[in-house]
Write a protein that holds these residues in place. Sequence first.
Motif, PDB file in Angstrom:
ATOM      1  N   SER A 215      -3.601   5.190   2.190  1.00 58.51           N
ATOM      2  CA  SER A 215      -3.208   6.148   1.151  1.00 58.51           C
ATOM      3  C   SER A 215      -4.053   6.037  -0.099  1.00 58.51           C
ATOM      4  O   SER A 215      -4.033   6.929  -0.952  1.00 58.51           O
ATOM      5  CB  SER A 215      -1.732   5.940   0.793  1.00 58.51           C
ATOM      6  OG  SER A 215      -1.494   4.602   0.382  1.00 58.51           O
ATOM      7  N   GLN A 273      -0.401   5.688   6.721  1.00 59.77           N
ATOM      8  CA  GLN A 273       0.540   4.989   5.862  1.00 59.77           C
ATOM      9  C   GLN A 273       1.012   3.698   6.531  1.00 59.77           C
ATOM     10  O   GLN A 273       1.095   3.610   7.751  1.00 59.77           O
ATOM     11  CB  GLN A 273       1.772   5.874   5.572  1.00 59.77           C
ATOM     12  CG  GLN A 273       1.448   7.159   4.857  1.00 59.77           C
ATOM     13  CD  GLN A 273       2.606   8.138   4.809  1.00 59.77           C
ATOM     14  OE1 GLN A 273       2.472   9.254   4.331  1.00 59.77           O
ATOM     15  NE2 GLN A 273       3.773   7.722   5.325  1.00 59.77           N
ATOM     16  N   GLU A 277       5.302   2.212   3.078  1.00 56.04           N
ATOM     17  CA  GLU A 277       5.039   3.499   2.438  1.00 56.04           C
ATOM     18  C   GLU A 277       5.826   4.613   3.123  1.00 56.04           C
ATOM     19  O   GLU A 277       6.404   5.484   2.456  1.00 56.04           O
ATOM     20  CB  GLU A 277       3.544   3.797   2.476  1.00 56.04           C
ATOM     21  CG  GLU A 277       2.708   2.925   1.556  1.00 56.04           C
ATOM     22  CD  GLU A 277       1.216   3.118   1.750  1.00 56.04           C
ATOM     23  OE1 GLU A 277       0.471   3.014   0.756  1.00 56.04           O
ATOM     24  OE2 GLU A 277       0.790   3.381   2.896  1.00 56.04           O
TER      25      GLU A 277
END
Length: 467
Positions: A215, A273, A277
């Motif tokens: 990310s 991710q 997350e």
Amino acid sequence: MVFPLLAGMSAAGLMATAKEGTFDAWSSWWSSITNPSKNERSADRFKASLYDQVNYARMAAKQTPLKIDAELQKFLERYEQDVPFDDLDEVMRSVQASLPRYFRVSACSAARPNADQLLGEFQAFAHKTESEMTHFACLLKSSPGGLSQTCLMVVGQRLEDFSPEQLNARKTDAFFNVCALCGHPHVCRVVYQQSSMTLECPSCNRTYAVVATDSHGRFRYVNEFLNGYQPPARFPSDQSRIQKLFTIWSAVHHHCTYKLDPESKNKKSDCWQTALETQNLEHGDCEDSSIFLADWLESQGFQVRVAIGRYGDMGGHAWCVVRLDGNDYLLESTESKPDLANPPLADVVGSRYVPEIQFDRKGIYVRSKARQVWAGDYWSSKAWSRIEPRHPSLSIIGKGGDSKLSRLVSVDTKHASRFYLDKSRLAVTQNPQPATAPFAGLVNVPLGSKWQLQIPDGFDPVPQEHP
């Protein structure tokens, strides 16, 4: 006996000197005979002066100075008698065949009676070295009579080992690698616009590395997205393993709504991710939810892998496969409501799933044979070879491929002194974005096709959290 030999050497040196059009080297020759150690020091000073001359020119052009490469220097010295100073094409071919880490190579040679004149011959070459060049080596050799000196200078672009850290530095798009499956050394070139990539060996034609961006836009090996996370949850003490499997699977379904990564400038931005997350965001695409599910299951001691490949005619996809009590379960993290009464056995529901790679915390699993037909076995060492990207020597070697080095044959005709690697020594990169792009030659996902999770009312099999 000695005198005729000395006379012959002098005559040979005289002829070499005469060929250069000057007799200024007689004093240098006599000095080399009477004081060999001084001659060695002169050679060292010449090499240092040549190195400085090249780097002064590069710094004036705002280019990175070259470094002296001990490996390239030893190669030239080892084959000093065999190096054809007058055949620069063969010199460059030999360097790249023996030192495949070198992506580009340029060479220059000259012969003059003394060091000062010889140094001047390399001024023009010093100003023409390509900005991509990184390293330098040279070989100084005297003529048979010692009346002339010949210097061979080789500069090249020495590639760093491929790694996510080198990708994140973004200094170059070319890297050196050795296939963990067949041992073939080669160059791999990457396309930074691809947020996830597979690397395919040009010798055995098998995938040997898979990386993706997180990310924050940083590349990682895909197995490193499984970082040991598990939510703070309690499970009933009398719950069986299969019940715990379904409880965790249902919780991931409940807390992760399927959502494609956003588009940027008409391009998909497929950033992967971690489990934490995905849990915090409560959404993700197929590989995000699969990573969340696999990481949690592995933390609870389950034998689990994330599989990436294709699902029927819908294109790229990611899912999980678990082996428990001799049964293989295929777990969808984005669709199909978990139903303990109807467990998804892989040999029953898996006919439309074709994995290309798998991974867990230990490593990445690739097909043991290039382009082999999928037979439904997720665990056999005959079907899969394990690669540990950080420790390639510990990888399980699969079948197929060889370790032969191909010879360099392609020449850049515009710059005859610059060679590039041919296709047989260049790794192939693919884009394995599971939900949005082709993977290993798969077709695109049709527009509008999604695995949108629908949670029925009242369905909430979420384990209790710690207070």
